[in-house]
Design an enzyme around this catalytic site. Structure first.
Site, short mmCIF file in Angstrom:
data_model
loop_
_atom_site.label_atom_id
_atom_site.label_comp_id
_atom_site.label_asym_id
_atom_site.label_seq_id
_atom_site.Cartn_x
_atom_site.Cartn_y
_atom_site.Cartn_z
N SER A 65 0.97 -1.26 0.11
CA SER A 65 -0.06 -0.04 0.02
C SER A 65 0.90 1.07 -0.06
CB SER A 65 -1.00 -0.19 1.18
OG SER A 65 -1.71 1.32 1.19
N ASP A 66 0.45 2.11 -0.88
CA ASP A 66 1.05 3.58 -0.83
C ASP A 66 0.66 4.22 0.52
OD1 ASP A 66 1.98 6.04 -1.67
OD2 ASP A 66 -0.05 6.70 -2.18
N LYS A 67 1.51 5.02 1.02
CA LYS A 67 0.93 5.96 2.21
C LYS A 67 0.03 7.04 1.91
CE LYS A 67 3.93 8.57 4.29
NZ LYS A 67 3.13 9.79 4.42
N THR A 68 0.71 7.91 1.39
CA THR A 68 0.09 9.23 1.34
C THR A 68 -1.08 9.39 0.20
OG1 THR A 68 2.38 10.27 1.33
CG2 THR A 68 0.69 11.84 0.71
#
Length: 843
Positions: free
Chosen positions: A348-351
Site C-alpha cells: 500500500s502507498d502511504k500518502t
C-alpha cells in the site's frame, strides 16, 4: 570542571537537529551535461532546437495502440478455445449445422464478454499524458516566448512560477526571468509523483520533475530530460511493458490443457476403432461412412469438452462485480475479482491511501500555564487569512474546530480581539507577526508564529522546547513555534508552545490492516515519503516499524533471491520512486505470491499495473485509476475488506464449478470410451448434446449460490483439483456401469449394442436409462464439490438448488414418458429410482 563539562553538554544538546530531506537523484551523462550550458537569458537558437528535436524527439509520452480487431481475436486463443474451435470446424465439415450454430455462438459470447469488460480498462497512458503541462514559457533566440510543451528539448531555458505544472525534468538555475538572483526558493508539490506529503523546497541546482506543481516562488530552469526519459516518462514506460497473462487465465489454460489432452486422446482412439469396425462391416469405406463416424465422434467431443466453462466463470465474476459495485467498489478487469481471493500480500502507498494526504494538527508541546486552546488561539491570530499554504490551512482548521471562540469566525474578526496590524510570512524572517488589541484586558500584545529555530531565538532560547522539536522531527512531524509578548510589554516575548503537524492515517486504515491480517493478507507500506515519517505512520497504524529505504532494493551485491527475501520480511519501504514500487511487486511475485497494490498517484501507476490486483483509492489521479483493476469510490480502505470477502466467495463458487465440470468430463469420457470399445455401445447424438447444454445452462446459477468463505488466501492447487476430479469421475463411471449391468443382466433390458438409431429392432430403453444416469449423477455431484466437508455444513441457496433439481426432474419426466425420436419411455419406477440413486450417491 565537572559543572563546566555538564554545561557544555547541555549547550550541545540544545542545538536544533538538521534532518536531511532524502531525494532520489541521478547524474546526467557527460554528453547530456554538455547540452546544459545554455546562456540563461538567450536560450537556444531555432537551429539548435531542430537538431535536438531530431536527436531526442518530442517532449511527449508515445503510446502503442493495440488494433481492436487483433485484441478481439486474441480472446479466441487458449487450450479450451482451440478445442471448441476444432469442434466448430469439424461440425461444418460434416454439415452438422445445429452444432455449428451452437458452438459458434458460444465462442463469440465468450470472446465478447472478455473484450467488452477489458477494453474499458486500458487508458493509463492517456491519463499520464493528461497530467503534462500544455504550454511553457521559454527563452528562445533571446526572447521569452510561450510554446507548446511538447516542443521542449534538453537545454531549453524555461520560466517556472507559482501554479505552473512543470513541463519537463529541469535543473533550477537560481535566477529570475530578469537575470537577478532569486531570494525565495521554490516550493514544489510532487506528492502525485513521489508520495511525499508536504511540498518540497527546491533551491539552485536541484531537479524539478515533469508534472509536479510549483506552489511558491519563481525561477528559471534548464531542461535536462524530456518525454519518455523524464521521471513520469519512465513510469509510463513501465506501464506500457506490463501486459502479462493474468493469473486466472493461466489457471483456465492449465485446466484446459488437461481436458484437451484426455479428450483428444480418447476421441482419436474411439474414432480409429469406429472406422475399423465400420470397415469390417462394409468392406470398403465410403466418404459417407467416414463422415458418419466423424459426426458421432464430434458429438462425443462437443458433449465432453466444457464449452460453457469460460461463460459460467465470466458470469460468476460479473455477478460478483455487481455485488461489489453496490459497495462502491468498481471492478474494471473482471478476472481481478477471482485473483483478489488469492492475494496474500497487499502493498500500500502511504500518502493519500493509508493517510488523508492532508496536513493536520497533532499533539502539541506546551509550556507550563498554557493550554492547547491558548496555543491554537494565538496561532490563529498570527495566521494569514485566506492563505492557500497547507500549513496555514491546517492551523486555522484546527483552531476553528477546537477553540469555541473561533467556531464562527471569518478572517481576523474575533470576538473580544482586534488585529491592529499584521506582518505576513517572509522567507527571510521565517515567521508571521500580528499586533492584537485585547478588548477585555484593555491592552495590546504581539503574537508570532514561525519556524521553531526563529521563535526559540525570539524568546531568548529554550532548551526544553529545542529538545521537544528535535523529538518531533525524529518522528517525522513538522513543528511550528508560537509566542506572544508578556502582558504590559510589546517586546518581551514568551513561548506558548510548539504546534506539531502530520499527514494522519485515515480513520479506518488501522482497522482495515488488522482485518486484512486476520484474513491472512500481509500489508506492507511502500512510500516515496521520508523514512522517519513512514515509521511514525506505521506505528500509528499498528504495523511493525521494520521499514527499509530504497537503497535496500538497489543493493548491487544482493541477488534477486536475496532481494525477494528482503521484500518478504520487511514491513515496508520508504523514499522509493515508481521503479522501486514496481520492483517490490515483481520481487514478491517471484516468490510465488499473488500481490495486491493500492495507490492514488502517478508514482503508483506502474506498480498498480504490475500487481495481480491493482486498487486505486478514492480521489486518486487519472493515471492511477486507469492503471488499476479495481477502483474504490468511497473514502478509506474498509471496502478492500468487502472486496476480499466477496472475491473469496466467488472463488469458492468457481472452484466448485471447475471441480464439477472436470469430474463430469472425466466421467463422460471414461464411461463412453470403455463402453464403446468393450461393448460396441453408443448413445444417440442428440441425447449427448442434451446432457451438455442442459447441465451447463443450469450451473450458470452457481453465481448466486451460498459460499463458505475461507479465512486464508485461496489457491487453486491444480494438481489436487485434477486428482480429485479423476477420483470422483472414476466413482461416477463405476455407478454408470453398475446401472448398465443391473439393467441388462438383472432386469433383462436389451443393451442394443451395435444397433443404429434407425434400426427397427432397437429396444431403446437402455439408452434412456443411461441418459438419465449420465445426466443426473455428475450434476448432483456439484452439491458435494461446493465444500470440503459435508454439504449440509453450508446449505446451497434456494435458487441454485431449484435450478439443479429442475433440470434433472425435467430429464426424469422425458425419460419416464418418452419423447418421439428422443427418448424411449422407461416408466416411473426406473425414472424415480435412477434419480434417487444419483441423489443418494453424491451424499
Amino acid at each position: 570542571m565537572g559543572e563546566k563539562a555538564k554545561n557544555e553538554k547541555d549547550d550541545k544538546e540544545a542545538q536544533f537537529e538538521d534532518h536531511e530531506h532524502v531525494e532520489v537523484s541521478e547524474e546526467l551523462p557527460p554528453e547530456l551535461e554538455a547540452l546544459m550550458q545554455t546562456e540563461p537569458l538567450k536560450g537556444l537558437s531555432e537551429a539548435e532546437v531542430a537538431e535536438r528535436t531530431a536527436r531526442f524527439g518530442k517532449n511527449e509520452i508515445s503510446e502503442k495502440k493495440t488494433n481492436p480487431l487483433l485484441k478481439f481475436l486474441s480472446y479466441f486463443t487458449g487450450a479450451i478455445a482451440y478445442l471448441i474451435e476444432l469442434a466448430f470446424i469439424l461440425s461444418g465439415v460434416v454439415e452438422d449445422w445445429i452444432d455449428f450454430g451452437i458452438i459458434g455462438g458460444l465462442l463469440v459470447i465468450n470472446a465478447l464478454i472478455g473484450f467488452i469488460e477489458e477494453s474499458k480498462a486500458d487508458a493509463a497512458l492517456d491519463a499520464l499524458k493528461n497530467t503534462l503541462a500544455l504550454k511553457s514559457r521559454v527563452f528562445r533566440d533571446g526572447r521569452l516566448q510561450e510554446i507548446e510543451s511538447s516542443e521542449l528539448v534538453p537545454g531549453d531555458i524555461v520560466a517556472v512560477r507559482l501554479g505552473d505544472i512543470i513541463p519537463a525534468d529541469a535543473r533550477l538555475l537560481g535566477i529570475s526571468v530578469d537575470g537577478s538572483d532569486v531570494e525565495v526558493n521554490l516550493q514544489v508539490d510532487q506528492s502525485a509523483l513521489t508520495g511525499e506529503s508536504l511540498p518540497v523546497e527546491k533551491k539552485r541546482g536541484d531537479t524539478i520533475y515533469s508534472s509536479s506543481i510549483c506552489k511558491q516562488g519563481q525561477m528559471l530552469a534548464v531542461v535536462t530530460k524530456t518525454g519518455a526519459n523524464t521521471f513520469i516518462g519512465r513510469a509510463a514506460n513501465l506501464i506500457s511493458i506490463t501486459n502479462e497473462q493474468g493469473h486466472f487465465q493461466k489457471i483456465v489454460n492449465q485446466i484446459g490443457n488437461f481436458l484437451v489432452v484426455i479428450t483428444l486422446t480418447m476421441v482419436v482412439i474411439i474414432f480409429i476403432y469406429l472406422l475399423l469396425r465400420r470397415k469390417n462391416e462394409v468392406d470398403h469405406l465410403s466418404k459417407t461412412d467416414v463422415f458418419d463416424v466423424l459426426r458421432d465422434v464430434l458429438v462425443l467431443t462437443v458433449a465432453a469438452i466444457p464449452v460453457g466453462l469460460p461463460t459460467v466463470m465470466s458470469v460468476t465474476m460479473a455477478v460478483g462485480a455487481k455485488q461489489l459495485a453496490a459497495k462502491q467498489v468498481i471492478v474494471k478487469r473482471l478476472t481481478a475479482v477471482e485473483e483478489m481471493a488469492s492475494v496474500s500480500v497487499l502493498c500500500s502507498d502511504k500518502t493519500g491511501t493509508l493517510t488523508l494526504n492532508k496536513l493536520t494538527f497533532d499533539e502539541p508541546y506546551l509550556k507550563p500555564g498554557f493550554t492547547k486552546e491558548d496555543l491554537l488561539l494565538y496561532s490563529y491570530l498570527a495566521s494569514e487569512p485566506g492563505a492557500n499554504d497547507p500549513i496555514e490551512m491546517a492551523v486555522r482548521t484546527a483552531a476553528k474546530r477546537d477553540v469555541p471562540l473561533l467556531a464562527d469566525c471569518t478572517g481576523h474578526t474575533i470576538p473580544g480581539f482586534k488585529v491592529a496590524s499584521f506582518v505576513p510570512f517572509n522567507p527571510a524572517t521565517k515567521l508571521t507577526q500580528a499586533t492584537v488589541v485585547d478588548h477585555h484586558a484593555g491592552e495590546s500584545f504581539r503574537v508570532a508564529k514561525g519556524a521553531p529555530q526563529v521563535i526559540v531565538k525570539l524568546v531568548g532560547g529554550d532548551d526544553e522546547a529545542t529538545h521537544a522539536v528535535n523529538l518531533l522531527a525524529r518522528r517525522g512531524l513538522r513543528a511550528l513555534g508560537v509566542a506572544r509578548t508578556v502582558p504590559g510589554t510589546l517586546d518581551n516575548w514568551q513561548l506558548i508552545g510548539m504546534i506539531s503537524l502530520l499527514d494522519p492515517p485515515r480513520p479506518d486504515s488501522a482497522e482495515t490492516i488488522r482485518r486484512c491480517e486476520e484474513m491472512g493478507v500481509v500489508v506492507k507500506m511502500v512510500t516515496g515519503d521520508q523514512l522517519i515519517i513512514a515509521k511514525e505512520v506505521a506505528g500509528r497504524l499498528g504495523m511493525s516499524r521494520a521499514i527499509l529505504d530504497a537503497n535496500s532494493l538497489t543493493d548491487p551485491d544482493a541477488t534477486d533471491a536475496q532481494l525477494a527475501d528482503r521484500c518478504l520480511h520487511a514491513d515496508g519501504f520508504a523514499q522509493v520512486i515508481p521503479e522501486h514500487k514496481y520492483r517490490v511487486v515483481e520481487l514478491l511475485q517471484s516468490k510465488g505470491l499473488l500481490v495486491g497494490m493500492t495507490g492514488d498517484g502517478v508514482n503508483d501507476a506502474p506498480a498498480l499495473k504490475k500487481a495481480n490486483v491493482g486498487i486505486a483509492v478514492h480521489d486518486c489521479t487519472d493515471a492511477a485509476r486507469s492503471a488499476a483493476d479495481i477502483v474504490l469510490l468511497a473514502p478509506g480502505l474498509s471496502t478492500i475488506v468487502d472486496g476480499v470477502l466477496t472475491s473469496r466467495a466467488i472463488f469458492q463458487r468457481m472452484r466448485s464449478y471447475a471441480l464439477y465440470r472436470i469430474t463430469s468430463t472425466v466421467h463422460f469420457l471414461i464411461f463412453f470410451f470403455i463402453i464403446t470399445l468393450a461393448f460396441r455401445w453408443q448413445m444417440k447424438a442428440i441425447l449427448l448434446i442434451f446432457i451438455a447444454v442442459l447441465n451447463d445452462a443450469a450451473t450458470l446459477v452457481i453465481s448466486v449460490d451460498n459460499a463458505q468463505i475461507s479465512r486464508r488466501p485461496d489457491k487453486w492447487r491444480i494438481g489436487q483439483l485434477i486428482t480429485l476430479s479423476v477420483i470422483l469421475g472414476c466413482f461416477l463411471t463405476a455407478l454408470s456401469f453398475a446401472v448398465f449391468f443391473v439393467a441388462r443382466d438383472v432386469f433383462n433390458i436389451p443393451d442394443d449394442a451395435g444397433k443404429q438409431s434407425e434400426d427397427d429392432t432397437k429396444d431403446g430403453r437402455m439408452e434412456t436409462i443411461i441418459y438419465l444416469n449420465v445426466s443426473s449423477a455428475p450434476h448432483f455431484t456439484i452439491f458435494s464439490t461446493r465444500l470440503a466437508g459435508f454439504f449440509w455444513e453450508n446449505l446451497p441457496s434456494l435458487t441454485f438448488t431449484a435450478a439443479i433439481l429442475a433440470t434433472q426432474v425435467f430429464a426424469m419426466f422425458i425419460s419416464i414418458f418418452g419423447i418421439n425420436n428422443l427418448t424411449t419411455a422407461i416408466g416411473g419406477g426406473w425414472g424415480v429410482s435412477l434419480l434417487a440413486i444419483s441423489l443418494a450417491y453424491f451424499v
